[in-house]
Motif scaffolding. Structure first.
Motif, PDB file in Angstrom:
ATOM      1  N   TRP A 185       3.815   0.283 -10.514  1.00  0.00           N
ATOM      2  CA  TRP A 185       3.545  -0.638  -9.289  1.00  0.00           C
ATOM      3  C   TRP A 185       4.390  -0.267  -8.291  1.00  0.00           C
ATOM      4  O   TRP A 185       3.882  -0.350  -7.027  1.00  0.00           O
ATOM      5  N   GLU A 186       5.452   0.521  -8.306  1.00  0.00           N
ATOM      6  CA  GLU A 186       6.122   1.224  -7.280  1.00  0.00           C
ATOM      7  C   GLU A 186       5.101   1.937  -6.355  1.00  0.00           C
ATOM      8  O   GLU A 186       5.202   2.220  -5.300  1.00  0.00           O
ATOM      9  N   LEU A 187       4.417   2.785  -7.270  1.00  0.00           N
ATOM     10  CA  LEU A 187       3.448   3.944  -6.376  1.00  0.00           C
ATOM     11  C   LEU A 187       2.369   3.160  -5.699  1.00  0.00           C
ATOM     12  O   LEU A 187       1.770   3.303  -4.522  1.00  0.00           O
ATOM     13  N   PHE A 188       1.737   2.119  -6.291  1.00  0.00           N
ATOM     14  CA  PHE A 188       0.651   1.108  -5.645  1.00  0.00           C
ATOM     15  C   PHE A 188       1.485   0.498  -4.466  1.00  0.00           C
ATOM     16  O   PHE A 188       0.640   0.526  -3.271  1.00  0.00           O
ATOM     17  N   PHE A 189       2.602  -0.087  -4.803  1.00  0.00           N
ATOM     18  CA  PHE A 189       3.092  -0.748  -3.561  1.00  0.00           C
ATOM     19  C   PHE A 189       3.322   0.217  -2.287  1.00  0.00           C
ATOM     20  O   PHE A 189       2.981  -0.276  -1.109  1.00  0.00           O
ATOM     21  N   GLU A 190       3.598   1.362  -2.581  1.00  0.00           N
ATOM     22  CA  GLU A 190       3.946   2.256  -1.360  1.00  0.00           C
ATOM     23  C   GLU A 190       2.752   2.739  -0.816  1.00  0.00           C
ATOM     24  O   GLU A 190       2.471   2.555   0.294  1.00  0.00           O
ATOM     25  N   ALA A 191       1.383   2.914  -1.394  1.00  0.00           N
ATOM     26  CA  ALA A 191       0.005   3.225  -1.026  1.00  0.00           C
ATOM     27  C   ALA A 191      -0.426   1.931  -0.198  1.00  0.00           C
ATOM     28  O   ALA A 191      -0.831   2.151   0.749  1.00  0.00           O
ATOM     29  N   TYR A 192      -0.175   0.841  -0.736  1.00  0.00           N
ATOM     30  CA  TYR A 192      -0.673  -0.392  -0.096  1.00  0.00           C
ATOM     31  C   TYR A 192       0.042  -0.738   1.162  1.00  0.00           C
ATOM     32  O   TYR A 192      -0.591  -0.988   2.147  1.00  0.00           O
TER      33      TYR A 192
ATOM     34  N   GLU B 111       0.986   1.680   3.088  1.00  0.00           N
ATOM     35  CA  GLU B 111       0.745   2.370   4.139  1.00  0.00           C
ATOM     36  C   GLU B 111      -0.556   2.577   4.412  1.00  0.00           C
ATOM     37  O   GLU B 111      -1.309   3.345   5.185  1.00  0.00           O
ATOM     38  N   GLY B 112      -1.572   1.508   3.760  1.00  0.00           N
ATOM     39  CA  GLY B 112      -2.866   1.467   3.983  1.00  0.00           C
ATOM     40  C   GLY B 112      -3.395   2.726   3.405  1.00  0.00           C
ATOM     41  O   GLY B 112      -4.839   2.744   3.773  1.00  0.00           O
ATOM     42  N   LYS B 113      -3.147   3.389   2.280  1.00  0.00           N
ATOM     43  CA  LYS B 113      -3.839   4.284   1.600  1.00  0.00           C
ATOM     44  C   LYS B 113      -4.300   3.872   0.391  1.00  0.00           C
ATOM     45  O   LYS B 113      -4.380   4.553  -0.631  1.00  0.00           O
ATOM     46  N   VAL B 114      -5.158   2.738   0.515  1.00  0.00           N
ATOM     47  CA  VAL B 114      -5.848   2.193  -0.634  1.00  0.00           C
ATOM     48  C   VAL B 114      -7.215   1.934  -0.176  1.00  0.00           C
ATOM     49  O   VAL B 114      -7.417   2.034   1.113  1.00  0.00           O
TER      50      VAL B 114
END
Length: 304
Positions: free
Chosen positions: A166-173, A175-178
């Motif tokens: 979840w931590e990695l997804f939250f960071e990407a989310y 930063e708009g990197k999804v």
């Protein structure tokens, strides 16, 4: 016994999912005008073909950032436009950026009214949708529940890159990197258009908490007059619960992926206090004070 159209579509989807599951995260996405898109669902050729799609004044468009209620809204509008009018029109793959060039060409010959959906930014849509003042229903969900739903969706859907935590997804989310880019930039871009008479904003939370009232508002926006019996019929067919129960028929093996919980405040089971404060600050920086930000009722739905 011949396959139904739905079975054919599901078989093609299963083949695509199997192929996608063999690819690396980097191979699953491509960049179009600065936004990441899923390579197995979109292509440069499809985007180019969309530019020639001429809108009609009686088209209807559902606009959402991913996991804000896309398929729910499509089903609601489908029932209002077709089922109540006794029109036998199947629910097509309505998300226009997922259509190959041949499908885009096919749309040009479809009878009116046509129902579309998109995750695209307003500047990337065919200009004729604004020129013809096509009615657009914008569905937004609070950014914290959207993030949690998108995290699970990404990890269960082979066409999207998965995340180890979840931590990695939250960071990407953040930063708009999804896929489909930044929730906040998307909302800000659409906020520029929400005062137009052909655009209506509905929140996922309002749909959950007072579905009947929102259903009536949507039908009025579409210029439809519903009887009490018709409202009750549409309501019974389009609650999240009924759609989840029928999802294996409508979405095959991905039914539980598209319809997971549909709850408000599930984010509290995932966000740390630090993550919550980080997103609060991002909302304050971007959407606080905007009309769309006010519509989201952030303080009610996004505080511990």
């Amino acid at each position: 016994m011949a396959e139904t159209e739905a079975e054919t579509i599901q078989a093609k989807m299963q083949k695509l999912l199997a192929e996608a599951s063999k690819k690396s995260p980097e191979e699953l996405v491509f960049n179009y005008k600065g936004v990441l898109y899923p390579r197995f669902m979109c292509s440069n050729e499809s985007f180019q073909a969309l530019e020639s799609l001429e809108a009609r004044e009686d088209d209807v468009m559902v606009v959402t950032y991913p996991k804000c209620g896309t398929h729910w809204a499509i089903k609601v509008i489908h029932e209002l436009l077709y089922s109540l009018q006794n029109k036998d029109v199947p629910i097509d793959q309505a998300i226009i950026e997922f259509l190959n060039p041949e499908k885009v060409e096919h749309l040009k010959g479809k009878p009116s009214p046509r129902l579309f959906a998109t995750h695209m930014y307003p500047d990337d849509l065919p200009k004729s949708f604004f020129e013809k003042k096509v009615k657009m229903l914008l569905i937004f969900r609070n950014p914290k529940d959207t993030a949690v739903s998108y995290y699970h969706f990404s990890n269960k859907n082979p066409v999207l890159p998965s995340f180890d935590s979840w931590e990695l997804f939250f960071e990407a989310y953040m930063e708009g990197k999804v896929c489909f880019g930044s929730y906040f930039e998307y909302a800000l871009d659409w906020n520029k258009h929400i005062d137009k008479e052909n655009i209506m904003v509905v929140t996922f939370e309002d749909l959950k908490e007072d579905f009947k009232s929102e259903l009536l508002k949507i039908s009025d926006f579409l210029g439809l007059s519903l009887t009490e019996e018709q409202v009750a019929l549409v309501e019974s067919k389009t609650t999240f619960k009924s759609m989840k129960e029928n999802s294996s028929n409508t979405h095959g093996k991905l039914g539980d992926v598209f319809f997971r919980k549909g709850e408000i405040a599930d984010w509290k089971n995932y966000f740390t206090e630090e993550q919550s404060k980080e997103l609060d600050a991002k909302f304050e920086e971007t959407l606080a004070g905007t009309k769309l930000g006010e519509k989201m009722n952030y303080n009610k739905y996004c505080t511990f």
